[in-house]
Design a protein around this motif. Structure first.
Motif, PDB file in Angstrom:
ATOM      1  N   ILE A  59       0.709  -1.203  -0.008  1.00 33.95           N
ATOM      2  CA  ILE A  59       0.153   0.007   0.111  1.00 33.95           C
ATOM      3  C   ILE A  59       0.943   1.347  -0.151  1.00 33.95           C
ATOM      4  CG2 ILE A  59      -1.956  -1.127   1.229  1.00 33.95           C
ATOM      5  CD1 ILE A  59      -1.229   0.179   3.827  1.00 33.95           C
ATOM      6  N   PRO A  60       0.529   2.401  -0.610  1.00 30.35           N
ATOM      7  CA  PRO A  60       1.253   3.457  -0.627  1.00 30.35           C
ATOM      8  C   PRO A  60       1.534   3.973   0.552  1.00 30.35           C
ATOM      9  CG  PRO A  60      -0.767   3.599  -1.963  1.00 30.35           C
ATOM     10  CD  PRO A  60      -0.875   2.580  -1.348  1.00 30.35           C
ATOM     11  N   GLY A  61       2.885   4.589   1.033  1.00 28.56           N
ATOM     12  CA  GLY A  61       3.004   5.077   1.985  1.00 28.56           C
ATOM     13  C   GLY A  61       4.506   5.164   2.495  1.00 28.56           C
ATOM     14  N   ASP A  62       5.133   6.293   3.208  1.00 28.88           N
ATOM     15  CA  ASP A  62       6.445   6.389   3.505  1.00 28.88           C
ATOM     16  C   ASP A  62       6.554   6.476   4.796  1.00 28.88           C
ATOM     17  OD1 ASP A  62       5.454   8.862   4.018  1.00 28.88           O
ATOM     18  OD2 ASP A  62       6.574  10.089   2.474  1.00 28.88           O
ATOM     19  N   SER A  63       5.883   6.017   5.728  1.00 28.54           N
ATOM     20  CA  SER A  63       6.058   5.743   7.183  1.00 28.54           C
ATOM     21  C   SER A  63       5.758   4.451   7.750  1.00 28.54           C
ATOM     22  CB  SER A  63       5.291   6.823   7.920  1.00 28.54           C
ATOM     23  OG  SER A  63       4.080   6.466   8.145  1.00 28.54           O
ATOM     24  N   HIS A  64       5.932   4.458   9.158  1.00 26.40           N
ATOM     25  CA  HIS A  64       5.538   3.164   9.661  1.00 26.40           C
ATOM     26  C   HIS A  64       4.300   3.455  10.368  1.00 26.40           C
ATOM     27  CE1 HIS A  64       6.412  -1.071  11.114  1.00 26.40           C
ATOM     28  NE2 HIS A  64       6.217  -0.379  12.311  1.00 26.40           N
ATOM     29  N   ASP A  65       3.619   4.333  10.138  1.00 29.27           N
ATOM     30  CA  ASP A  65       2.246   4.641  10.847  1.00 29.27           C
ATOM     31  C   ASP A  65       1.381   4.203   9.772  1.00 29.27           C
ATOM     32  OD1 ASP A  65       3.263   5.976  13.050  1.00 29.27           O
ATOM     33  OD2 ASP A  65       3.656   7.968  11.905  1.00 29.27           O
ATOM     34  N   TYR A  66       0.511   2.915  10.375  1.00 25.92           N
ATOM     35  CA  TYR A  66      -0.331   2.359   9.405  1.00 25.92           C
ATOM     36  C   TYR A  66      -1.808   2.903  10.165  1.00 25.92           C
ATOM     37  CZ  TYR A  66       3.195  -0.391   7.202  1.00 25.92           C
ATOM     38  OH  TYR A  66       4.501  -0.615   6.535  1.00 25.92           O
ATOM     39  N   ASN A  67      -2.365   3.904   9.445  1.00 25.52           N
ATOM     40  CA  ASN A  67      -3.618   4.535   9.898  1.00 25.52           C
ATOM     41  C   ASN A  67      -4.690   4.166   8.717  1.00 25.52           C
ATOM     42  OD1 ASN A  67      -2.228   5.630  12.032  1.00 25.52           O
ATOM     43  ND2 ASN A  67      -1.537   7.160  11.070  1.00 25.52           N
ATOM     44  N   GLU A  68      -4.346   3.428   7.949  1.00 23.79           N
ATOM     45  CA  GLU A  68      -5.580   3.097   6.851  1.00 23.79           C
ATOM     46  C   GLU A  68      -6.479   2.032   7.329  1.00 23.79           C
ATOM     47  OE1 GLU A  68      -2.220   2.865   6.443  1.00 23.79           O
ATOM     48  OE2 GLU A  68      -1.339   3.972   4.889  1.00 23.79           O
ATOM     49  N   PHE A  69      -7.258   2.389   8.372  1.00 20.23           N
ATOM     50  CA  PHE A  69      -8.199   1.515   8.992  1.00 20.23           C
ATOM     51  C   PHE A  69      -9.207   1.101   8.223  1.00 20.23           C
ATOM     52  CE2 PHE A  69      -6.385   3.960  12.652  1.00 20.23           C
ATOM     53  CZ  PHE A  69      -5.602   2.893  13.055  1.00 20.23           C
ATOM     54  N   LEU A  70      -9.920   1.950   7.233  1.00 23.77           N
ATOM     55  CA  LEU A  70     -11.001   1.466   6.363  1.00 23.77           C
ATOM     56  C   LEU A  70     -10.370   0.631   5.323  1.00 23.77           C
ATOM     57  CD1 LEU A  70     -13.242   4.723   6.193  1.00 23.77           C
ATOM     58  CD2 LEU A  70     -13.458   2.726   7.547  1.00 23.77           C
ATOM     59  N   LEU A  71      -9.256   0.997   4.769  1.00 25.13           N
ATOM     60  CA  LEU A  71      -8.719   0.142   3.720  1.00 25.13           C
ATOM     61  C   LEU A  71      -8.358  -1.226   4.304  1.00 25.13           C
ATOM     62  CD1 LEU A  71      -7.296  -0.477   1.115  1.00 25.13           C
ATOM     63  CD2 LEU A  71      -5.085   0.728   2.101  1.00 25.13           C
ATOM     64  N   PHE A  72      -7.742  -1.536   5.599  1.00 30.77           N
ATOM     65  CA  PHE A  72      -7.582  -2.579   6.203  1.00 30.77           C
ATOM     66  C   PHE A  72      -8.855  -3.667   6.450  1.00 30.77           C
ATOM     67  CE2 PHE A  72      -3.788  -0.397   8.566  1.00 30.77           C
ATOM     68  CZ  PHE A  72      -3.235  -0.726   7.433  1.00 30.77           C
ATOM     69  N   THR A  73      -9.950  -2.841   6.867  1.00 27.45           N
ATOM     70  CA  THR A  73     -11.279  -3.611   6.837  1.00 27.45           C
ATOM     71  C   THR A  73     -11.592  -4.003   5.470  1.00 27.45           C
ATOM     72  OG1 THR A  73     -11.899  -1.994   8.437  1.00 27.45           O
ATOM     73  CG2 THR A  73     -13.481  -3.115   7.335  1.00 27.45           C
ATOM     74  N   ASP A  74     -11.416  -3.272   4.310  1.00 24.22           N
ATOM     75  CA  ASP A  74     -12.023  -3.645   3.021  1.00 24.22           C
ATOM     76  C   ASP A  74     -10.711  -5.164   2.590  1.00 24.22           C
ATOM     77  OD1 ASP A  74     -13.681  -1.923   2.894  1.00 24.22           O
ATOM     78  OD2 ASP A  74     -12.458  -0.409   1.350  1.00 24.22           O
ATOM     79  N   ILE A  75      -9.556  -4.911   2.873  1.00 24.69           N
ATOM     80  CA  ILE A  75      -8.659  -5.886   2.521  1.00 24.69           C
ATOM     81  C   ILE A  75      -8.977  -7.092   3.426  1.00 24.69           C
ATOM     82  CG2 ILE A  75      -6.382  -6.637   2.939  1.00 24.69           C
ATOM     83  CD1 ILE A  75      -5.410  -3.801   2.412  1.00 24.69           C
TER      84      ILE A  75
END
Length: 83
Positions: A59-75
């Motif tokens: 998934i796109p990103g350049d940090s170690h902060d994984y705040n994409e909760f809605l995306l994780f729910t879909d996955i």
């Protein structure tokens, strides 16, 4: 698994590679493209040598902060439907 900090695993001598190799259940690793603790390509390259049955999702990103909760729910919903 979300955001495997491969740099810390190696520095701390954690046995995660052994754990992943011995796993007898499906594993999916979700990793940011440019996570500073382990980019997607680094994690995929290192962990696929340990266990080729692990699925990797970038998934796109350049940090170690994984705040994409809605995306994780879909996955997770998609993975659940696939089994």
């Amino acid at each position: 698994m979300v955001g495997l900090p491969i740099a810390m695993v190696d520095n701390q001598n954690l046995p995660i590679k052994r754990w992943l190799d011995n796993a007898n259940f499906p594993i999916t690793i979700i990793q940011h493209t440019h996570d500073p603790l382990g980019s997607f390509s680094e994690v995929e390259r290192i962990i696929s040598e340990v266990n080729r049955d692990i699925n990797f999702l970038e998934i796109p990103g350049d940090s170690h902060d994984y705040n994409e909760f809605l995306l994780f729910t879909d996955i997770l919903e998609g993975l659940r439907k696939a089994t």
